[in-house]
Design a protein around this motif. Sequence first.
Motif, PDB file in Angstrom:
ATOM      1  N   ASP A 225       0.436  -1.172   0.041  1.00 22.15           N
ATOM      2  CA  ASP A 225      -0.515   0.258  -0.240  1.00 22.15           C
ATOM      3  C   ASP A 225       0.820   1.139   0.353  1.00 22.15           C
ATOM      4  O   ASP A 225       0.471   2.140  -0.795  1.00 22.15           O
ATOM      5  N   ARG A 261      -3.133  -1.662  -7.449  1.00 24.50           N
ATOM      6  CA  ARG A 261      -3.341  -0.577  -6.323  1.00 24.50           C
ATOM      7  C   ARG A 261      -3.463   0.719  -7.125  1.00 24.50           C
ATOM      8  O   ARG A 261      -4.736   2.163  -7.153  1.00 24.50           O
ATOM      9  N   ILE A 263      -3.661   2.066 -10.243  1.00 25.79           N
ATOM     10  CA  ILE A 263      -4.852   1.118 -11.085  1.00 25.79           C
ATOM     11  C   ILE A 263      -6.084   2.687 -10.133  1.00 25.79           C
ATOM     12  O   ILE A 263      -6.678   2.904 -11.061  1.00 25.79           O
ATOM     13  N   VAL A 264      -6.357   1.773  -9.120  1.00 27.41           N
ATOM     14  CA  VAL A 264      -7.732   2.160  -8.136  1.00 27.41           C
ATOM     15  C   VAL A 264      -6.914   3.660  -7.727  1.00 27.41           C
ATOM     16  O   VAL A 264      -8.023   4.933  -7.589  1.00 27.41           O
ATOM     17  N   LEU A 265      -5.792   3.982  -7.046  1.00 25.89           N
ATOM     18  CA  LEU A 265      -5.778   5.318  -6.254  1.00 25.89           C
ATOM     19  C   LEU A 265      -5.668   6.754  -7.666  1.00 25.89           C
ATOM     20  O   LEU A 265      -5.820   7.936  -7.532  1.00 25.89           O
ATOM     21  N   PRO A 267      -6.893   6.411 -11.014  1.00 28.47           N
ATOM     22  CA  PRO A 267      -7.610   5.946 -12.462  1.00 28.47           C
ATOM     23  C   PRO A 267      -7.590   6.387 -13.965  1.00 28.47           C
ATOM     24  O   PRO A 267      -7.317   5.513 -14.482  1.00 28.47           O
ATOM     25  N   ASP A 295      -5.409  -8.768  -7.904  1.00 28.52           N
ATOM     26  CA  ASP A 295      -4.926  -7.741  -8.581  1.00 28.52           C
ATOM     27  C   ASP A 295      -4.542  -7.919  -9.858  1.00 28.52           C
ATOM     28  O   ASP A 295      -3.986  -7.077 -11.116  1.00 28.52           O
ATOM     29  N   ALA A 298      -6.561  -7.225 -12.726  1.00 24.84           N
ATOM     30  CA  ALA A 298      -6.612  -6.859 -13.018  1.00 24.84           C
ATOM     31  C   ALA A 298      -5.580  -5.726 -13.549  1.00 24.84           C
ATOM     32  O   ALA A 298      -6.760  -4.998 -14.758  1.00 24.84           O
ATOM     33  N   CYS A 302      -6.950  -4.334 -17.786  1.00 26.31           N
ATOM     34  CA  CYS A 302      -6.666  -2.446 -17.458  1.00 26.31           C
ATOM     35  C   CYS A 302      -5.798  -2.835 -19.384  1.00 26.31           C
ATOM     36  O   CYS A 302      -4.207  -2.424 -19.491  1.00 26.31           O
TER      37      CYS A 302
END
Length: 410
Positions: A225, A261, A263-265, A267, A295, A298, A302
């Motif tokens: 993280d 992670r 990709i989420v934080l 976009p 993960d 994802a 992507c």
Amino acid sequence: MRELGFTPPDLAPDDTRLIERRHAFYVPGYDPEARHRYHALFARELGRYAARFEMRLHHVSPLVESADRRTQTWTVDAGLAGRRTATTFEILLWDDMVRRDMARPVLASLLLLLLSVGHSLGTGTLLHLFRLSRRFAGVIPLYPLVVSSILLAVGAGIGSGLTRLVGQPAGSWGAILVAVAAALGFVQLAMPVLDRFFLRQLANDWVFKWQHGNGWREDYTACLDAMAARVAARIDADGADEITLVGHSSGALAVVEVAARVIVLRPGARLSLLTLGAGLPLVALVPRAARVRADIAAVVACDRVVWAEYQAPQDWMNFPGFNPARDLGPPPARVANPLIRSARFREIVDPAVYRRVRRRPFRMHFQFLFANDRPGEFDVFALLLGPRSLRDRVLAPDIVPLREPAGSHP
């Protein structure tokens, strides 16, 4: 071995822009000496590369470590006359966890190794790994398990001899305690020699991956993280033409998990992802590793990530032919990654060197980070220092694109 090579059918559009500034995050493998190794390795190998291929323009800056000791940074200017690329390397460190693992008492390490191997046999994970790569499974975990068992048996035999000398009846508690103490003492005395052959590191590496796959390493999850937060902050602040996440060995899975992670934080961010000598199945095939598989899926799906994976049949510590888009269950509806290619070590390593190192697993495993002896499509310095994007370089590889003709000057 299955076919080694894959180009996703839903690959992102062409990316042929020239790169003037690149920021490369590097995540080492399970290495207790990571903070002392990679800047020196990079500078040494780039020097050899420059001499072999007449690359006149290259400068490696001194190493700078962050105040929290979680990152190390250096910069490289390299290229041809009139076509220079500036690359910042930032190592994301987690070697403190590795050292804590390896500081366990010998008995605790051996018990964890036995427990993890038994559990992996019971769940079918170990047999699945054997089917994917017998050599990998032979190195991790069977090599440390077999050698440790032999040493314990020899130590116990010595202990049995001692019990007879001191007159302890066979099978008595005294005899058992002497035998156990002798076995553990013998292994402890042999440890300095065993460390030269990476036995303790490989044993703890296997245990770590087993723990991570089962969700029992909250310290490592927190570390991933934090790594993702650093990458996201760099995306916000940097302005680089290309941001690349690079992972070797165990670090390959780490950068995939970090990318998921990010990709989420962020976009809208675009990332390049380079994995070398990866061992993804060691964790991803653990039945309880649902988060890890999610993960990976994802990143596979992507189209804002370009993931290039280099494998090598000669490397005992990767899984040549493994394709995470195909081999971790039903593929996602969209398969945008990874681009899988062979490093073709036979072509880029001098034949005399190849004969000398081909049966040395760790040496072949690190060939991904070494300078080529000969020109080839796989070229770690061209991938990380050259002016072409990662996607463009992998799809249309040059042969040593950083080579400069003799007599040319920057």
